[in-house]
Design a protein around this motif. Structure first.
Motif, PDB file in Angstrom:
ATOM      1  N   SER A 336       5.108  30.849  18.668  1.00 16.00           N
ATOM      2  CA  SER A 336       6.266  31.512  18.054  1.00 16.00           C
ATOM      3  C   SER A 336       6.437  32.949  18.513  1.00 16.00           C
ATOM      4  N   SER A 337       5.429  33.498  19.172  1.00 19.44           N
ATOM      5  CA  SER A 337       5.596  34.881  19.625  1.00 19.44           C
ATOM      6  C   SER A 337       5.044  35.048  21.034  1.00 19.44           C
ATOM      7  N   PHE A 393      -5.576  44.416  18.081  1.00 19.37           N
ATOM      8  CA  PHE A 393      -5.127  43.052  17.758  1.00 19.37           C
ATOM      9  C   PHE A 393      -5.554  41.984  18.770  1.00 19.37           C
ATOM     10  N   TYR A 394      -6.196  42.382  19.873  1.00 17.84           N
ATOM     11  CA  TYR A 394      -6.559  41.364  20.879  1.00 17.84           C
ATOM     12  C   TYR A 394      -7.522  40.316  20.319  1.00 17.84           C
ATOM     13  N   GLN A 395      -8.324  40.699  19.326  1.00 19.62           N
ATOM     14  CA  GLN A 395      -9.239  39.736  18.689  1.00 19.62           C
ATOM     15  C   GLN A 395      -8.492  38.437  18.371  1.00 19.62           C
ATOM     16  N   LEU A 396      -7.309  38.588  17.760  1.00 20.28           N
ATOM     17  CA  LEU A 396      -6.556  37.396  17.344  1.00 20.28           C
ATOM     18  C   LEU A 396      -6.043  36.626  18.557  1.00 20.28           C
ATOM     19  N   ILE A 397      -5.687  37.343  19.609  1.00 27.43           N
ATOM     20  CA  ILE A 397      -5.204  36.641  20.815  1.00 27.43           C
ATOM     21  C   ILE A 397      -6.360  35.833  21.428  1.00 27.43           C
ATOM     22  N   LYS A 402      -3.686  30.969  16.756  1.00 30.00           N
ATOM     23  CA  LYS A 402      -2.320  30.874  17.292  1.00 30.00           C
ATOM     24  C   LYS A 402      -2.288  31.063  18.800  1.00 30.00           C
ATOM     25  N   MET A 403      -1.361  30.382  19.438  1.00 33.62           N
ATOM     26  CA  MET A 403      -1.176  30.610  20.874  1.00 33.62           C
ATOM     27  C   MET A 403      -0.219  31.787  21.051  1.00 33.62           C
ATOM     28  N   ILE A 404      -0.676  32.819  21.744  1.00 37.66           N
ATOM     29  CA  ILE A 404       0.190  33.973  22.003  1.00 37.66           C
ATOM     30  C   ILE A 404       0.224  34.256  23.500  1.00 37.66           C
ATOM     31  N   PRO A 405       1.196  33.712  24.201  1.00 39.81           N
ATOM     32  CA  PRO A 405       1.301  34.028  25.635  1.00 39.81           C
ATOM     33  C   PRO A 405       1.524  35.533  25.793  1.00 39.81           C
ATOM     34  N   CYS A 406       0.948  36.092  26.849  1.00 41.16           N
ATOM     35  CA  CYS A 406       1.042  37.551  27.040  1.00 41.16           C
ATOM     36  C   CYS A 406       1.578  37.887  28.420  1.00 41.16           C
ATOM     37  N   ASP A 407       2.385  38.945  28.471  1.00 40.18           N
ATOM     38  CA  ASP A 407       2.775  39.542  29.753  1.00 40.18           C
ATOM     39  C   ASP A 407       1.998  40.840  29.892  1.00 40.18           C
ATOM     40  N   PHE A 408       1.111  40.882  30.868  1.00 44.84           N
ATOM     41  CA  PHE A 408       0.377  42.112  31.179  1.00 44.84           C
ATOM     42  C   PHE A 408       1.141  42.839  32.292  1.00 44.84           C
ATOM     43  N   ILE A 409       1.380  44.134  32.108  1.00 46.87           N
ATOM     44  CA  ILE A 409       2.191  44.896  33.071  1.00 46.87           C
ATOM     45  C   ILE A 409       1.414  46.147  33.482  1.00 46.87           C
ATOM     46  N   ALA A 410       1.292  46.397  34.789  1.00 47.15           N
ATOM     47  CA  ALA A 410       0.571  47.627  35.206  1.00 47.15           C
ATOM     48  C   ALA A 410       1.035  48.124  36.571  1.00 47.15           C
ATOM     49  N   PRO A 411       1.018  49.438  36.758  1.00 51.65           N
ATOM     50  CA  PRO A 411       1.241  49.998  38.097  1.00 51.65           C
ATOM     51  C   PRO A 411      -0.090  50.145  38.823  1.00 51.65           C
ATOM     52  N   ALA A 412      -0.036  50.021  40.153  1.00 47.73           N
ATOM     53  CA  ALA A 412      -1.268  50.206  40.945  1.00 47.73           C
ATOM     54  C   ALA A 412      -1.707  51.665  40.931  1.00 47.73           C
ATOM     55  N   ASN A 413      -0.743  52.562  40.741  1.00 46.06           N
ATOM     56  CA  ASN A 413      -1.063  53.997  40.776  1.00 46.06           C
ATOM     57  C   ASN A 413      -0.589  54.689  39.513  1.00 46.06           C
ATOM     58  N   SER A 414      -1.387  55.659  39.118  1.00 46.27           N
ATOM     59  CA  SER A 414      -0.991  56.476  37.971  1.00 46.27           C
ATOM     60  C   SER A 414      -0.322  57.738  38.497  1.00 46.27           C
TER      61      SER A 414
END
Ligand SMILES: O=P(O)(O)OC[C@H]1O[C@H](O)[C@H](O)[C@@H](O)[C@@H]1O
Length: 554
Positions: A336-337, A393-397, A402-414
């Protein structure tokens, strides 16, 4: 049963999901050395790895069949072509025209909108230059140091998110320019305006009243308060308003009635949805903060993503892939999320921004044929930046039910090269999807505890708590930097994902009737709060709450 759930394509996916529920991703990776290569795609500087999902070739093919059966290509052509796909409001949906860089006309009701789009952009460019070079003067002749954007929803969240995300560009103004500090006031809670007014010097402040309709209660109330503060500061001289207020709106009459000179109004049109409006005049605070050139680079990135979305085949099309995977879990796994987890501090408002874009667009129960749907539509979107979320909240993931699909987003450089912070940040960005996918078996947990010298009794008790079932789906999205171009592409990618899902669910993603009822009731309640002996005719709960409030109000 609806046409959708009765379709062969839907039924084929239901059957496929029964099979997929037994899959183990760890084994799928072990069996296929090319899995990551196969299930990844790159466009407009954005790399998407979607291999850590419960999918195989056949799943993706069947999802594409579903998309085809929804007449996706036909509706996409209408979307870009200015047809009135927002049928309940009889409006075109053309935020893509705002960032269009080509030479073709884009027509609504037979009229090319591009000349007007370009004229407003030109006006924004000139105004931005005046302010950023200190030539725009306030009532007492001082340049503008502070900008306060007064708006809410789409007239706030986009500019807030982008100005935060691109702060490094605000810190590097072009020669001869400076970057004013920008504040955002959205909440009708007087605290928001009061606290902001404490931070600015009114002689050096420009208020932007940003409201598509120019009727939104929150924005109009905040704007009146700001106007009163300005008039008070300048001894009631009405002429000060023209120097300290500009408006971004589709409603010229209301802007004039408020007392803002319509020469200082930046127009947009009813075919720009509020939650898709940062590309329009609503982006003025962005341009003032990061410079017009950078604002145009944001547009450029989005325009390139538009071209990609229009032309790339489904299996390489980033918005399409994200949409199909989202539908897969939302409709066939009961998820659901989904969580959006940016590993970049500058992107700390990204999820809040997309919460509006996604949930206001696809939170619908009635389809385009005015029938109640018999399937799930828009998911709940939530999240916080990494690594903060990991400690919350990652504990719950990882271990919840519950199934919680995740989109992880990151830049290679800061943008901030501080020691090895970025390396450490990214090690977490890579580790979390790996852990979610691989998990830890009972045998592995047992072995670890044995190595730690635990007794067999302790192991039997502890090991089940240390098991990670794994098999949790994630997408990993990377770019070189969080730059204007990449951010523009990222935003457009999700906008088109939302569109694509709306097409599959056969809903109108571009109205928002669901926000109206509460507004209507608040209007009715407001006079009741002011009148001591007002007769309350609500349900007993609402009546009791209002009475309690009145009793305790000092
Ligand atoms: O820009 P405005 O007309 O003031 O609207 C501000 C916001 O309020 C509305 O209630 C809608 O829910 C949003 O979609 C909109 O962005």
């Amino acid at each position: 049963m609806s046409r959708l759930t009765e379709s062969n394509e839907w039924k084929a996916l239901e059957a496929k999901a029964q099979e997929a529920k037994k899959w183990n991703m760890r084994e799928m990776f072990a069996k296929d050395a090319k899995r990551a290569e196969k299930f990844s795609a790159e466009a407009c500087g954005i790399f998407l790895d979607y291999s850590k999902n419960l999918i195989d070739d056949e799943t993706m093919a069947k999802l594409q069949d579903l998309l085809k059966s929804a007449k996706f290509e036909e509706i996409r052509a209408k979307y870009f072509g200015g047809e009135k796909i927002n049928t309940t409001e009889k409006r075109a949906v053309l935020h893509t025209a705002l960032r269009y860089k080509g030479n073709e006309p884009i027509c609504v009701d037979g009229k090319d909108v591009m000349p007007e789009v370009r004229a407003v952009l030109k006006h924004m460019e000139e105004f931005t230059k005046l302010v950023r070079t200190g030539k725009w003067k306030g009532h007492t002749g001082k340049s503008i140091k502070y900008v306060v954007n007064i708006g809410i929803g789409g007239s706030d969240l986009g500019p807030v998110m982008v100005t935060e995300a691109l702060k490094p560009y605000a810190d590097k103004p072009a020669e001869g320019e400076y970057s004013p500090t920008v504040y955002f006031v959205s909440n009708i809670d007087g605290t928001h305006m009061a606290e902001t007014l404490k931070k600015v010097n009114l002689e050096e402040t420009l208020f932007i009243v940003a409201s598509k309709t120019f009727t939104t209660l929150e924005t109009m109330t905040n704007a009146q308060t700001a106007k009163a503060a300005v008039l008070k500061a300048f001894n009631g001289d009405e002429k000060s308003i023209a120097k300290h207020f500009v408006a971004l709106s589709t409603n010229t009459e209301a802007v004039a009635a408020f007392g803002i000179d319509t020469a200082n109004m930046f127009e947009f049109w009813n075919w720009v949805g509020g939650r898709y409006s940062l590309w329009s005049a609503i982006g003025l605070s962005i341009a003032l903060r990061i410079g017009f050139e950078n604002y145009m680079k944001l547009h450029q990135g989005a325009y390139e993503m538009d071209q990609h979305f229009k032309t790339a085949p489904a299996d390489k099309n980033l918005p399409v892939i994200l949409a199909l995977i989202g539908v897969w879990y939302n409709n066939f796994f009961g998820a659901s999320s989904y969580a959006m987890l940016p590993y970049d501090q500058y992107l700390h408002r990204l999820t809040a921004y997309f919460q509006q874009a996604d949930m206001e667009s696809n939170g619908k129960t009635v389809d385009r044929d005015s029938k109640r749907v018999d399937y799930q539509t828009g998911p709940i979107l939530w999240g916080e930046p990494g690594t903060n979320g990991q400690h919350a909240f990652y504990q719950l993931i990882h271990q919840g039910t519950k199934m919680i699909p995740c989109d992880f987003i990151a830049p290679a450089n800061s943008h901030n090269k501080v020691g090895d912070h970025h390396q450490k940040l990214l090690s977490n960005f890579f580790a979390q999807p790996e852990a979610l996918m691989n998990g830890k078996t009972l045998a592995e947990a047992t072995e670890e505890l044995r190595k730690d010298g635990k007794s067999e009794e302790e192991i039997a008790f502890l090991a089940p708590h240390k098991v990670f079932e794994g098999n949790k789906p994630t997408n990993s999205i990377m770019m070189d930097y969080v730059s204007p171009e990449r951010l523009g592409a990222l935003i457009a990618m999700y906008e088109h994902k939302i569109f694509t899902q709306g097409v599959i669910w056969n809903i109108n993603s571009y109205d928002q009737w669901g926000v109206e009822l509460g507004k209507q009731l608040a209007k009715k309640i407001l006079p009741e709060l002011a009148k001591a002996d007002a007769e309350l005719k609500h349900d007993s709960s609402t009546n009791a709450l209002i009475k309690w409030f009145k009793k305790h109000q000092k």
